[in-house]
Write a protein that holds these residues in place. Sequence first.
Motif, short mmCIF file in Angstrom:
data_model
loop_
_atom_site.label_atom_id
_atom_site.label_comp_id
_atom_site.label_asym_id
_atom_site.label_seq_id
_atom_site.Cartn_x
_atom_site.Cartn_y
_atom_site.Cartn_z
N ILE A 1 11.26 -12.49 -8.07
CA ILE A 1 10.10 -12.92 -7.28
C ILE A 1 10.35 -12.52 -5.82
N LEU A 2 9.37 -11.85 -5.20
CA LEU A 2 9.51 -11.32 -3.85
C LEU A 2 8.36 -11.80 -2.98
N LYS A 3 8.62 -11.90 -1.67
CA LYS A 3 7.57 -12.22 -0.70
C LYS A 3 6.90 -10.92 -0.27
N VAL A 4 5.63 -11.02 0.13
CA VAL A 4 4.90 -9.87 0.65
C VAL A 4 4.77 -10.05 2.16
N THR A 5 5.20 -9.05 2.93
CA THR A 5 5.24 -9.18 4.39
C THR A 5 4.20 -8.33 5.08
N ASP A 6 3.03 -8.25 4.50
CA ASP A 6 1.94 -7.53 5.17
C ASP A 6 0.64 -8.32 5.02
N ASN A 7 -0.42 -7.81 5.60
CA ASN A 7 -1.69 -8.53 5.56
C ASN A 7 -2.62 -8.01 4.46
N SER A 8 -2.05 -7.62 3.33
CA SER A 8 -2.86 -7.12 2.22
C SER A 8 -3.58 -8.23 1.47
N GLY A 9 -3.09 -9.46 1.54
CA GLY A 9 -3.73 -10.58 0.88
C GLY A 9 -2.87 -11.24 -0.18
N ALA A 10 -1.78 -10.61 -0.58
CA ALA A 10 -0.87 -11.19 -1.58
C ALA A 10 0.20 -12.01 -0.87
N LYS A 11 0.64 -13.08 -1.51
CA LYS A 11 1.73 -13.90 -0.96
C LYS A 11 3.04 -13.60 -1.66
N GLY B 1 -1.11 9.11 -6.44
CA GLY B 1 -0.21 10.24 -6.25
C GLY B 1 1.19 9.90 -5.77
N ARG B 2 1.81 10.90 -5.16
CA ARG B 2 3.18 10.75 -4.68
C ARG B 2 3.24 10.35 -3.21
N THR B 3 2.12 10.36 -2.52
CA THR B 3 2.12 9.97 -1.12
C THR B 3 2.22 8.45 -1.01
N ILE B 4 3.00 8.00 -0.07
CA ILE B 4 3.23 6.56 0.11
C ILE B 4 2.49 6.13 1.37
N THR B 5 1.34 5.50 1.16
CA THR B 5 0.55 4.99 2.27
C THR B 5 0.39 3.49 2.10
N PRO B 6 0.60 2.73 3.14
CA PRO B 6 0.47 1.28 3.02
C PRO B 6 -0.97 0.84 2.81
N ILE B 7 -1.14 -0.21 2.01
CA ILE B 7 -2.46 -0.81 1.79
C ILE B 7 -2.88 -1.59 3.03
N ALA B 8 -1.94 -2.29 3.62
CA ALA B 8 -2.22 -3.18 4.74
C ALA B 8 -2.29 -2.40 6.06
N SER B 9 -2.83 -3.07 7.06
CA SER B 9 -2.90 -2.47 8.39
C SER B 9 -1.80 -3.01 9.31
N ARG B 10 -0.99 -3.96 8.81
CA ARG B 10 0.05 -4.56 9.64
C ARG B 10 1.17 -5.09 8.77
#
Length: 124
Positions: free
Chosen positions: A7-17, A91-100
């Motif tokens: 179980i891991l924490k999410v450290t961005d503002n994507s909406g998941a905890k 794809g293979r590109t790694i782009t973040p979902i969140a903006s922060r």
Amino acid sequence: MIQQETILKVTDNSGAKTVKCVKVLGGFKRKFAYLGDIIIVSIKTVKNFSKIQKGEIHKALIVRTKKKINKKDGCAICLYENSVSLVGKQGRTITPIASRVFGPIPKKLSISFPDFTKISGETF
């Protein structure tokens, strides 16, 4: 060290905890993931009014681990939590979902993934 069922924490503002590791990518015999690795996660808890739904499957980049990180200059860094940041599925590109991304990000990640340093506040 992150393995399946962690179980891991999410450290961005994507909406998941919190999320649960489903699979460690990078080989069929690979059991552990470390800082900077990509894993597949399932969303366990979400914040109110988020685009992400509980139970969805996403890819995630490991941003912080409790395991000690040894640097080339001889010092070591220990962090208090295992945390990830969600990345795009395509794809293979790694782009973040969140903006922060909240909290510090190691310099090792800033070299490998420059998109994460643009949205992060601090590096160490």
